[in-house]
Each structure stands twice: as structure tokens, then as C-alpha cells.
Design an enzyme around this catalytic site. Sequence first.
Site, short mmCIF file in Angstrom:
data_model
loop_
_atom_site.label_atom_id
_atom_site.label_comp_id
_atom_site.label_asym_id
_atom_site.label_seq_id
_atom_site.Cartn_x
_atom_site.Cartn_y
_atom_site.Cartn_z
N SER A 156 -11.97 -6.20 5.80
CA SER A 156 -11.65 -6.90 7.06
C SER A 156 -12.94 -7.15 7.82
O SER A 156 -13.88 -6.37 7.75
CB SER A 156 -10.70 -6.03 7.91
OG SER A 156 -9.37 -6.28 7.52
N SER A 176 0.84 -1.20 0.00
CA SER A 176 0.00 0.00 0.00
C SER A 176 0.87 1.25 0.00
O SER A 176 2.09 1.18 0.18
CB SER A 176 -0.86 0.02 1.26
OG SER A 176 -0.02 0.21 2.39
N THR A 229 -6.58 -4.67 7.98
CA THR A 229 -6.90 -4.39 9.39
C THR A 229 -6.95 -5.66 10.25
O THR A 229 -6.47 -5.66 11.39
CB THR A 229 -8.25 -3.65 9.47
OG1 THR A 229 -8.08 -2.40 8.79
CG2 THR A 229 -8.71 -3.41 10.88
N ASP A 237 -0.92 -1.53 -4.37
CA ASP A 237 -2.25 -1.07 -3.96
C ASP A 237 -2.34 0.46 -4.13
O ASP A 237 -1.39 1.17 -3.84
CB ASP A 237 -2.39 -1.46 -2.48
CG ASP A 237 -3.79 -1.35 -1.92
OD1 ASP A 237 -4.75 -1.42 -2.70
OD2 ASP A 237 -3.92 -1.21 -0.69
O1 LIG Z 1 -8.71 -2.24 1.51
C1 LIG Z 1 -7.69 -2.26 2.18
C2 LIG Z 1 -7.70 -2.82 3.55
O2 LIG Z 1 -9.01 -2.99 4.07
P1 LIG Z 1 -9.25 -3.24 5.62
O3 LIG Z 1 -8.87 -1.97 6.33
O4 LIG Z 1 -8.42 -4.38 6.01
O5 LIG Z 1 -10.71 -3.53 5.76
C3 LIG Z 1 -6.38 -1.78 1.60
O6 LIG Z 1 -6.56 -1.63 0.21
C4 LIG Z 1 -5.91 -0.42 2.12
O7 LIG Z 1 -5.38 0.32 1.10
C5 LIG Z 1 -4.80 -0.53 3.06
O8 LIG Z 1 -5.21 -1.19 4.20
C6 LIG Z 1 -4.26 0.83 3.47
O9 LIG Z 1 -3.07 0.64 4.08
P2 LIG Z 1 -2.10 1.79 4.47
O10 LIG Z 1 -1.94 2.75 3.30
O11 LIG Z 1 -2.65 2.43 5.70
O12 LIG Z 1 -0.85 1.03 4.71
#
Ligand SMILES: O=C(COP(=O)(O)O)[C@@H](O)[C@H](O)[C@H](O)COP(=O)(O)O
Length: 354
Positions: free
Chosen positions: A235, A50, A278, A83
Amino acid sequence: MALISMRQMLDHAAEFGYAVPAFNVNNLEQMRAIMLAADATDSPVIVQASAGARKYAGAPFLRHLILAAVEEFPHIPVVMHQDHGTSAAVCQQAIQLGFSSVMMDGSLGTDGKTPMDYDYNADITRRVVEMAHACGVSVEGELGCLGSLETGAAGEEDGIGADCILTHDQMLTDPEEAAQFVKATGVDALAIACGTSHGAYKFSRPPTGDILAIDRIKEIHARIPDTHLVMHGSSSVPQEWLAIINEYGGAIPETYGVPVEQIQEGIKFGVRKINIDTDLRLASTGAIRRYMAKNPAEFDPRKYLQESVKAMTEICKDRYQAFGTAGNASKIKAISLEKMVKLYESGKLTPNIK
Ligand SMILES: O=C(COP(=O)(O)O)[C@@H](O)[C@H](O)[C@H](O)COP(=O)(O)O
């Protein structure tokens, strides 16, 4: 096996009716948990870097972590996915580093915060598709902005996400527009908005149809049956890990995620990639808090980090089983990115629009 394109992996998933969780990777412990779980369940893997991970660890470190996983687990097909790219340049740099899949998120501007209009999004995504497919690399686009249908807020995530209150229309991808977008851009996969949002604070109550619009997925899939749908912000926010975090000194308020059964419903209607970050953060934090509380004299980080690996491995295994990913790694025969270039050129991968 090898690093393969996301298009190849998701085409396999579509053919056999399963989906692949895309776990975020920021460090060694997450990478090991994802691969140990995949190895135990014979699951193909999508790992994604990400914007936040790129800031934390740097793209070269992430790349080498993923390549190390490919080397240690040669029998597991792995997609190295970038991502939320916020510009063509970010995607181009990822392709140059060897990523086999990129996301061009033109739903937001280059700041990753300002919602953009359809024309901007379609134009920049089409340009990234042209560049990526010339290298055999897959592209995920995004149409609609992630946000809570309860509040209109985009979530607490620090990196990417609108920083304004969104309208209901912005938070639900329109099926007609999705068809136009896929035709105009040629994306391999499309992230859609249906009420999920990034982070732990998705819903203030267990979600029902008014705040999680799984039905919208069916309508979109009916228009673009060949395009793999992606659920971001998926999540499930396990209540057992929230309880452990709070038992050992944490202070996370009541909150709910996307139930696994709702995701399984989406998988029946074209959802093939499910973004999860998450849940691994929660499991890791809970396991470390618990270990430290129970072992106050311990100071070797490997002891508590090992607990976090175990906790995250269990979450990954559970999702591989629940999404039908398990049992499929050994059935995929790698297609090189060079061969993917030829397949794109032949028109065989051009999406069908209803
Ligand atoms: O959809 C996502 C995660 O979903 P979640 O929070 O786990 O429900 C990812 O695509 C997010 O982009 C990612 O979690 C963001 O991460 P950081 O930029 O904060 O590292």
C-alpha cells in the site's frame, strides 16, 4: 469470462510487461469497488481472502461474494486467491471451496507468527504445489519475512506476521536461495521480502534505498526470470486520505507507504502481483468519517457505505492505470483449470532457473 488461474493471468502480465494489484476482500463494498474499477478500466482482477478476512466473514461468504462478481461482470477475468495459508490443510480447504490460486506461506509456522527455516518452508510448499497443480490451481510461496528495515518489526497487522524482531538477513530475500526454492518447489509466484511490511505503519519517513530495497528485486529476477514476483505490504498510504481521516476526528500519526513509482520500478524487473489492502481501508475510513461529520442526521448505512465504495473505486482505478493492468481484461482468453492440469503435466510451465 470466468474464474481463471493466477498462473494464466500473471503469464499474460509478464508477456505484456504489466502487473496486477491483488486487493483484499472482506465485504460487499470492497468487492464492488474492485469490480467497478476493473470494469471502467478493462482490467483483469485478483481478489484475495486473507486470514483476517476468513475470520471476519468466513470463507464461504467470501467465495460467494467473489462468485457474484464473476456473474455480474462476466467479461472480466478474475482470480480467486487465498492469501497467507499457514498450512497445507488451509490451502487444501481453499482448493476444495473453488479458489483458483493459493498462497502457502511457509516462511512462518502454523501460528502465522514464528519464522521458520528454509527446509521447513521448501518441504511444505513443495507438497502444496503437488496438490494444487493436480487441480490446475496456482501456488504463491514466500521466502524471507516481511519486516521494516528501519526497526526489524513485522508491522501492526493482526493476522499474519512475525511477532519477534527480525534480522536484516531475514527481511531481505536472498537471490541464490530464491533460485533453490523455486527449483525445489515449482511455485508459480514467489513473494519476496525487500523492506515492505503489512499495515499503515511501514516507514517513518518517505522511503529511500536503505529502507526499501527495490534493487534486490532486480537480482532475484535475474536468477528466476520465469517466476512471477509478488510484493506484499505494498500500500502507498495516500497522504490525502490520512489528512481527511485526521481532519474528521481520526488520530493517525505521520507514516509513509511504498511509493507507486517504486512499485513501477519493480514491475520492470518481474514484479507481477502487488498486494494492497491498507489503502482501501484508509480510503474507506476517510470517506465514512467525512460523510458522517458532514451529515450528522443521516442514519442509512447505504449512504455512507456508498461513499466508501466511491473512494475505494478511485484507488483501484488509479492502481490499475499505474501498474499497466488497464486495457488487458479483454485480451485474456480463459484457460480452464482442467487445461492447466495438462499444461503442468506437460512440463511447459516448469520454471527456468539461471
Ligand atoms: O500484503 C498485504 C497487504 O499489504 P498492505 O497492508 O496493504 O500494504 C496482504 O497480503 C495482507 O495479508 C493483508 O492485508 C492482511 O490482512 P488481514 O489478515 O489483516 O485481513
